[in-house]
Design a protein around this motif. Structure first.
Motif, mmCIF file in Angstrom:
data_model
loop_
_atom_site.group_PDB
_atom_site.id
_atom_site.type_symbol
_atom_site.label_atom_id
_atom_site.label_comp_id
_atom_site.label_asym_id
_atom_site.label_seq_id
_atom_site.Cartn_x
_atom_site.Cartn_y
_atom_site.Cartn_z
ATOM 1 N N ASN A 188 0.823 -1.210 0.000
ATOM 2 C CA ASN A 188 0.000 0.000 0.000
ATOM 3 C C ASN A 188 0.857 1.259 0.000
ATOM 4 N N ARG A 189 1.975 1.245 0.708
ATOM 5 C CA ARG A 189 2.878 2.405 0.710
ATOM 6 C C ARG A 189 3.480 2.626 -0.664
ATOM 7 N N ARG A 190 3.914 1.542 -1.309
ATOM 8 C CA ARG A 190 4.467 1.661 -2.662
ATOM 9 C C ARG A 190 3.412 2.178 -3.632
ATOM 10 N N LYS A 191 2.211 1.681 -3.489
ATOM 11 C CA LYS A 191 1.124 2.087 -4.370
ATOM 12 C C LYS A 191 0.811 3.582 -4.189
ATOM 13 N N MET A 192 0.854 4.037 -2.938
ATOM 14 C CA MET A 192 0.592 5.462 -2.666
ATOM 15 C C MET A 192 1.701 6.327 -3.227
ATOM 16 N N ARG A 193 2.973 5.894 -3.106
ATOM 17 C CA ARG A 193 4.095 6.673 -3.638
ATOM 18 C C ARG A 193 4.058 6.724 -5.156
ATOM 19 N N ALA A 194 3.680 5.626 -5.785
ATOM 20 C CA ALA A 194 3.614 5.578 -7.248
ATOM 21 C C ALA A 194 2.477 6.451 -7.768
ATOM 22 N N GLY A 195 1.422 6.550 -7.001
ATOM 23 C CA GLY A 195 0.262 7.353 -7.417
ATOM 24 C C GLY A 195 0.469 8.841 -7.224
ATOM 25 N N SER A 196 1.427 9.232 -6.392
ATOM 26 C CA SER A 196 1.639 10.656 -6.090
ATOM 27 C C SER A 196 2.350 11.374 -7.195
#
Length: 148
Positions: A140-148
């Motif tokens: 989830n952290r990786r997904k949030m960073r990629a989406g930013s």
């Protein structure tokens, strides 16, 4: 089946009292233990090996404990410890030691081996749930960073 539900709930909640769990968390502790035991009971009744049933039940106990710990802002240990109490092979441990005392070593070693496997299954279930939780958080952290 109803007796299994009630007894496992009371055992888990009562152990919570002994373990000095906050009174507001006793109901949740009872629910965690009850759900874990009912899953174990259901699996064993459907001819699943008791070690696999214990592993699955400990995993479910840990997952529910993680949820309750986040939801109620309490340490996960409160729910994990109370939740695994119905799964602990106390009677089998007692019988293994009894057979050791009366010099029936063949049966005692068989029972002791089963106790160790069941205890290991409890530990593995708890650890596996924590590893899965950490992987989900990392994803989830990786997904949030990629989406930013």
């Amino acid at each position: 089946m109803l007796a299994q539900l009630i007894t496992s709930f009371i055992a888990s909640a009562a152990f919570g009292v002994i373990f000095n769990v906050p009174k507001s968390s006793l109901f949740q502790c009872g629910c965690v233990g009850m759900i874990g035991w009912i899953l174990y009971y259901f699996l064993v009744e459907n001819e699943i090996d008791s070690i696999i049933a214990t592993l699955a039940s400990a995993f479910v106990v840990a997952v529910i404990s993680q949820y309750f710990a986040k939801r109620f802002k309490t340490p996960i240990t409160i729910f994990n410890v109370s939740g695994i109490i119905p799964l602990v092979p106390g009677g089998l441990s007692y019988n293994a030691m009894k057979h050791f005392v009366v010099n029936d070593f063949y049966v005692a070693v068989q029972m002791a081996a089963k106790v160790f496997m069941l205890a290991g299954a409890i530990a593995m279930g708890l650890i596996f749930a924590e590893v899965m939780n950490q992987l989900v958080i990392k994803y989830n952290r990786r997904k949030m960073r990629a989406g930013s």
